[in-house]
Design an enzyme around this catalytic site. Structure first.
Site, PDB file in Angstrom:
ATOM      1  N   GLU A  22       0.802  -1.227   0.000  1.00  0.00           N
ATOM      2  CA  GLU A  22       0.000   0.000   0.000  1.00  0.00           C
ATOM      3  C   GLU A  22       0.841   1.288   0.000  1.00  0.00           C
ATOM      4  O   GLU A  22       0.524   2.214  -0.753  1.00  0.00           O
ATOM      5  CB  GLU A  22      -0.980  -0.042   1.197  1.00  0.00           C
ATOM      6  CG  GLU A  22      -1.968   1.095   1.255  1.00  0.00           C
ATOM      7  CD  GLU A  22      -2.769   1.284  -0.033  1.00  0.00           C
ATOM      8  OE1 GLU A  22      -2.971   2.454  -0.399  1.00  0.00           O
ATOM      9  OE2 GLU A  22      -3.176   0.281  -0.660  1.00  0.00           O
ATOM     10  N   SER A  44       6.905  -9.158  -4.813  1.00  0.00           N
ATOM     11  CA  SER A  44       5.535  -9.440  -4.335  1.00  0.00           C
ATOM     12  C   SER A  44       4.647  -8.208  -4.536  1.00  0.00           C
ATOM     13  O   SER A  44       4.296  -7.524  -3.582  1.00  0.00           O
ATOM     14  CB  SER A  44       5.576  -9.814  -2.855  1.00  0.00           C
ATOM     15  OG  SER A  44       6.339  -8.840  -2.143  1.00  0.00           O
ATOM     16  N   PRO A 226       2.181  46.031  17.398  1.00  0.00           N
ATOM     17  CA  PRO A 226       3.314  45.831  18.304  1.00  0.00           C
ATOM     18  C   PRO A 226       4.209  44.647  17.942  1.00  0.00           C
ATOM     19  O   PRO A 226       5.281  44.507  18.508  1.00  0.00           O
ATOM     20  CB  PRO A 226       2.635  45.598  19.652  1.00  0.00           C
ATOM     21  CG  PRO A 226       1.277  45.080  19.309  1.00  0.00           C
ATOM     22  CD  PRO A 226       0.884  45.728  18.028  1.00  0.00           C
ATOM     23  N   ASP A 249      10.292  50.713   9.602  1.00  0.00           N
ATOM     24  CA  ASP A 249      11.167  51.011  10.734  1.00  0.00           C
ATOM     25  C   ASP A 249      11.823  49.731  11.216  1.00  0.00           C
ATOM     26  O   ASP A 249      11.302  48.643  10.976  1.00  0.00           O
ATOM     27  CB  ASP A 249      10.351  51.612  11.881  1.00  0.00           C
ATOM     28  CG  ASP A 249       9.899  53.027  11.554  1.00  0.00           C
ATOM     29  OD1 ASP A 249      10.377  53.575  10.545  1.00  0.00           O
ATOM     30  OD2 ASP A 249       9.074  53.561  12.313  1.00  0.00           O
ATOM     31  N   LYS A 271      15.053  53.369  11.767  1.00  0.00           N
ATOM     32  CA  LYS A 271      14.943  54.447  12.743  1.00  0.00           C
ATOM     33  C   LYS A 271      14.677  53.869  14.116  1.00  0.00           C
ATOM     34  O   LYS A 271      13.699  53.204  14.347  1.00  0.00           O
ATOM     35  CB  LYS A 271      13.800  55.377  12.332  1.00  0.00           C
ATOM     36  CG  LYS A 271      14.153  56.820  12.519  1.00  0.00           C
ATOM     37  CD  LYS A 271      13.161  57.707  11.832  1.00  0.00           C
ATOM     38  CE  LYS A 271      11.744  57.364  12.208  1.00  0.00           C
ATOM     39  NZ  LYS A 271      10.771  58.328  11.747  1.00  0.00           N
ATOM     40  N   GLY A 303       3.685  49.717  15.721  1.00  0.00           N
ATOM     41  CA  GLY A 303       2.561  50.203  16.520  1.00  0.00           C
ATOM     42  C   GLY A 303       1.568  50.975  15.675  1.00  0.00           C
ATOM     43  O   GLY A 303       1.120  50.524  14.626  1.00  0.00           O
ATOM     44  N   ASP A 304       1.240  52.170  16.157  1.00  0.00           N
ATOM     45  CA  ASP A 304       0.301  53.049  15.469  1.00  0.00           C
ATOM     46  C   ASP A 304       1.102  54.210  14.874  1.00  0.00           C
ATOM     47  O   ASP A 304       1.892  54.839  15.590  1.00  0.00           O
ATOM     48  CB  ASP A 304      -0.709  53.573  16.515  1.00  0.00           C
ATOM     49  CG  ASP A 304      -1.885  54.281  15.861  1.00  0.00           C
ATOM     50  OD1 ASP A 304      -1.719  54.771  14.724  1.00  0.00           O
ATOM     51  OD2 ASP A 304      -2.950  54.348  16.493  1.00  0.00           O
ATOM     52  N   THR A 332      -1.226  50.443  19.106  1.00  0.00           N
ATOM     53  CA  THR A 332      -0.016  51.027  19.662  1.00  0.00           C
ATOM     54  C   THR A 332       0.551  50.148  20.779  1.00  0.00           C
ATOM     55  O   THR A 332      -0.169  49.347  21.384  1.00  0.00           O
ATOM     56  CB  THR A 332      -0.308  52.455  20.162  1.00  0.00           C
ATOM     57  OG1 THR A 332       0.916  53.094  20.468  1.00  0.00           O
ATOM     58  CG2 THR A 332      -1.201  52.443  21.395  1.00  0.00           C
ATOM     59  N   ALA A 333       1.850  50.305  21.029  1.00  0.00           N
ATOM     60  CA  ALA A 333       2.538  49.456  22.017  1.00  0.00           C
ATOM     61  C   ALA A 333       1.858  49.527  23.379  1.00  0.00           C
ATOM     62  O   ALA A 333       1.767  48.513  24.081  1.00  0.00           O
ATOM     63  CB  ALA A 333       3.999  49.879  22.122  1.00  0.00           C
ATOM     64  N   MET A 384       9.798  54.914  24.871  1.00  0.00           N
ATOM     65  CA  MET A 384      11.209  55.308  24.801  1.00  0.00           C
ATOM     66  C   MET A 384      11.706  55.762  26.171  1.00  0.00           C
ATOM     67  O   MET A 384      12.417  56.746  26.292  1.00  0.00           O
ATOM     68  CB  MET A 384      11.390  56.423  23.756  1.00  0.00           C
ATOM     69  CG  MET A 384      11.032  55.940  22.354  1.00  0.00           C
ATOM     70  SD  MET A 384      10.953  57.240  21.126  1.00  0.00           S
ATOM     71  CE  MET A 384       9.301  57.848  21.342  1.00  0.00           C
TER      72      MET A 384
HETATM   73  N1  SAH Z   1       4.398  54.138  16.863  1.00  0.00           N
HETATM   74  C1  SAH Z   1       4.838  53.235  17.900  1.00  0.00           C
HETATM   75  C2  SAH Z   1       5.795  53.898  18.855  1.00  0.00           C
HETATM   76  C3  SAH Z   1       7.135  54.187  18.242  1.00  0.00           C
HETATM   77  S1  SAH Z   1       8.229  54.908  19.383  1.00  0.00           S
HETATM   78  C4  SAH Z   1       3.603  52.685  18.623  1.00  0.00           C
HETATM   79  O1  SAH Z   1       2.517  53.176  18.426  1.00  0.00           O
HETATM   80  O2  SAH Z   1       3.751  51.720  19.378  1.00  0.00           O
HETATM   81  C5  SAH Z   1       9.228  53.516  19.823  1.00  0.00           C
HETATM   82  C6  SAH Z   1       8.856  53.008  21.204  1.00  0.00           C
HETATM   83  O3  SAH Z   1       7.667  52.263  21.134  1.00  0.00           O
HETATM   84  C7  SAH Z   1       9.848  52.074  21.824  1.00  0.00           C
HETATM   85  O4  SAH Z   1      10.928  52.751  22.424  1.00  0.00           O
HETATM   86  C8  SAH Z   1       8.992  51.383  22.862  1.00  0.00           C
HETATM   87  O5  SAH Z   1       8.820  52.224  23.988  1.00  0.00           O
HETATM   88  C9  SAH Z   1       7.657  51.308  22.146  1.00  0.00           C
HETATM   89  N2  SAH Z   1       7.410  50.004  21.505  1.00  0.00           N
HETATM   90  C10 SAH Z   1       7.223  49.745  20.213  1.00  0.00           C
HETATM   91  N3  SAH Z   1       6.947  48.432  20.029  1.00  0.00           N
HETATM   92  C11 SAH Z   1       6.933  47.859  21.246  1.00  0.00           C
HETATM   93  C12 SAH Z   1       6.676  46.544  21.718  1.00  0.00           C
HETATM   94  N4  SAH Z   1       6.387  45.535  20.908  1.00  0.00           N
HETATM   95  N5  SAH Z   1       6.747  46.331  23.064  1.00  0.00           N
HETATM   96  C13 SAH Z   1       7.016  47.333  23.909  1.00  0.00           C
HETATM   97  N6  SAH Z   1       7.266  48.577  23.502  1.00  0.00           N
HETATM   98  C14 SAH Z   1       7.227  48.862  22.187  1.00  0.00           C
END
Ligand code: SAH
Length: 462
Positions: A22, A44, A226, A249, A271, A303-304, A332-333, A384
């Protein structure tokens, strides 16, 4: 990835199989879809295998496999039903120069046969490197459902038309043509009148696309969230599917960049808060240049894009160059971080407002409304903030903040390496010193489990 997927050309090539049961029959069913010369070695053979030989679809040699039987063969499948015999045959076939698969013995095989969705010439191969065959079967079922049975025929008809369609400029114009063909025009024509009808509409469709004026380039400023790809918006996902150029980024997670179209040009705008970075003016210039060349540019931000992302500077550059743009918000984070600690950024009776702060700005450590923030119950998400921790602590305490104010550090929020550290304002500099990845400092919030534990402790002591 331990196994690299490829498609092997078997037209007129020899494939040999050892065994008569098979497992060999199952492989034959797959191999018979190809144009390989197939030879089975077994004393076989089952009735089904013998029947295939009788029909002339395979060659059956009614004896055991011996040295030299795989000479010139591309592939050898071994399934004699006996482990020792399998090992012996595999060694002989390898010595003959064939790639060997011992059925159900991943460890000693040179290659794996994937689960296959066949819409030839469109073929989807699914493999899990032996880790989860059940999963491969489930994915196969899903792909089978998603791909129209017509797809293979449409692709074959398209193949002959490729050279003609190359009159359209490479890139977006050509993609738009083929997308319309595969998604709309092709299936419709086929349903109405088969292959002939498809050939008829192809010309019309091409002429219409040739006459259309190319859409000008544009830039979408998109939030990548994030890090967890499942936290992308559907719009971000669609933009990744479409974009010709992705300028991202450094913080954008690799798992998300993986989702970009294979042909898309990926540019790392590199950046980060500190350290070497590409000047903003260079990033602006790249966006403008690629958009003016007619590309769909995706400016992908962690993030945003509307939170600490120098969005205005980029929009001003686009406006100055007369380029169309749109913003696609992301998670956002801070949202991901606060979700990770099981808390809410606002809470009735505790805080009716929340601040998003940056630990540093262009001029260095950022100044904020420390007096307001030092009041009990205030909540802030500090971006940051790693290097600014001692500065933040100093300013807040100077303005009367309680040293026991909880602070949660969330590093790599929503990523597989996410880490949560519950600390206090007093211990903030020491706690942040252990951070390596991007982190948000949630001032005024303790991780939910930790705060529960603290309540328990208070209760026990009272
Ligand atoms: N536009 C992004 C922020 C950029 S500034 C947003 O909305 O999230 C960069 C900072 O975002 C980092 O220094 C950290 O403080 C935060 N950051 C981004 N991604 C992250 C993650 N996955 N976990 C924790 N902090 C994060």
């Amino acid at each position: 990835m331990q196994y690299f997927p490829i498609f092997v050309n078997l037209v007129g090539k020899s494939v040999v199989l050892a065994g008569g049961g098979e497992p060999v029959l199952a492989k034959l069913r797959l191999l018979l879809k190809t144009e390989a010369e197939i030879t089975v070695f077994t004393p076989s053979a089952s009735a089904a295998i013998a029947a295939l030989a009788a029909e002339g679809r395979i060659t059956l040699i009614p004896r055991d496999f011996v040295a030299g039987d795989a000479k010139g063969a591309r592939l050898a499948y071994v399934a004699t039903g006996d482990e020792t015999a399998d090992a012996r045959v595999a060694a002989l076939a390898q010595a003959d120069g064939a790639l060997v698969n011992i059925v159900d013995n991943l460890k000693d095989s040179d290659f794996i046969t994937p689960a296959i969705v066949d819409r030839a010439p469109v073929v989807v191969a699914i493999g899990t490197e032996g880790a989860a065959p059940v999963l491969a079967r489930a994915i196969k079922a899903k792909v089978e459902e998603d791909l129209s049975p017509l797809l293979g025929q449409l692709a074959l008809l398209a193949k002959d038309f490729r050279a003609v369609a190359d009159q359209l400029p490479q890139g977006r114009a050509r993609r738009a043509f083929w997308a319309e063909y595969f998604e709309i025009t092709g299936p419709r024509a086929f349903a109405a009148g088969g292959a002939e009808a498809v050939l008829e509409v192809l010309d019309d469709l091409l002429n219409r696309h040739l006459a259309a004026t190319p859409a000008p380039g544009r830039v979408d400023l998109v939030g990548a969230g994030p890090g967890d790809p499942e936290l992308l918006t559907l719009k971000a996902r669609a933009a990744l599917d479409r974009a010709d150029v992705v300028i991202h980024d450094r913080l954008v997670a690799p798992a998300i960049l993986e989702l970009a179209r294979r042909e898309a040009v990926l540019i790392d705008a590199g950046k980060e808060g500190f350290g070497p970075s590409i000047p903003q003016s260079d990033i602006n210039a790249q966006m403008v240049r690629h958009a003016l060349a007619g590309n769909h540019v995706l400016r992908l931000k962690a993030g945003d894009p509307v939170v600490f992302a120098r969005l205005d500077e980029e929009i001003e550059a686009l406006d100055a160059a007369g380029i169309d743009w749109a913003i696609v918000p992301g998670i956002t984070a801070a949202s991901a971080a606060v979700a990770a600690i099981g808390q809410s950024l606002t809470r009735r009776g505790r805080n009716g407002s929340v601040r998003f702060l940056t630990g540093h700005d262009v001029a260095g450590f950022a100044d904020q409304d420390w007096r307001g923030l030092a009041r009990t119950g205030e909540v802030a998400a500090i971006y940051m903030g790693k290097r600014a921790a001692r500065f933040l602590q100093g300013r807040l305490m100077m303005h009367g903040a309680v040293p026991d104010t909880p602070v949660s550090l969330v590093e790599n929020a929503s990523r597989p390496d996410q880490r949560i550290i519950g600390t206090t304002l007093r211990a903030l500099p020491e706690a942040t010193a252990t951070l390596e990845g991007p982190a948000v400092l949630l001032y005024g919030l303790a991780p939910r489990a930790a705060s529960a534990a603290l309540e328990d402790l208070k209760e026990a002591l009272s």
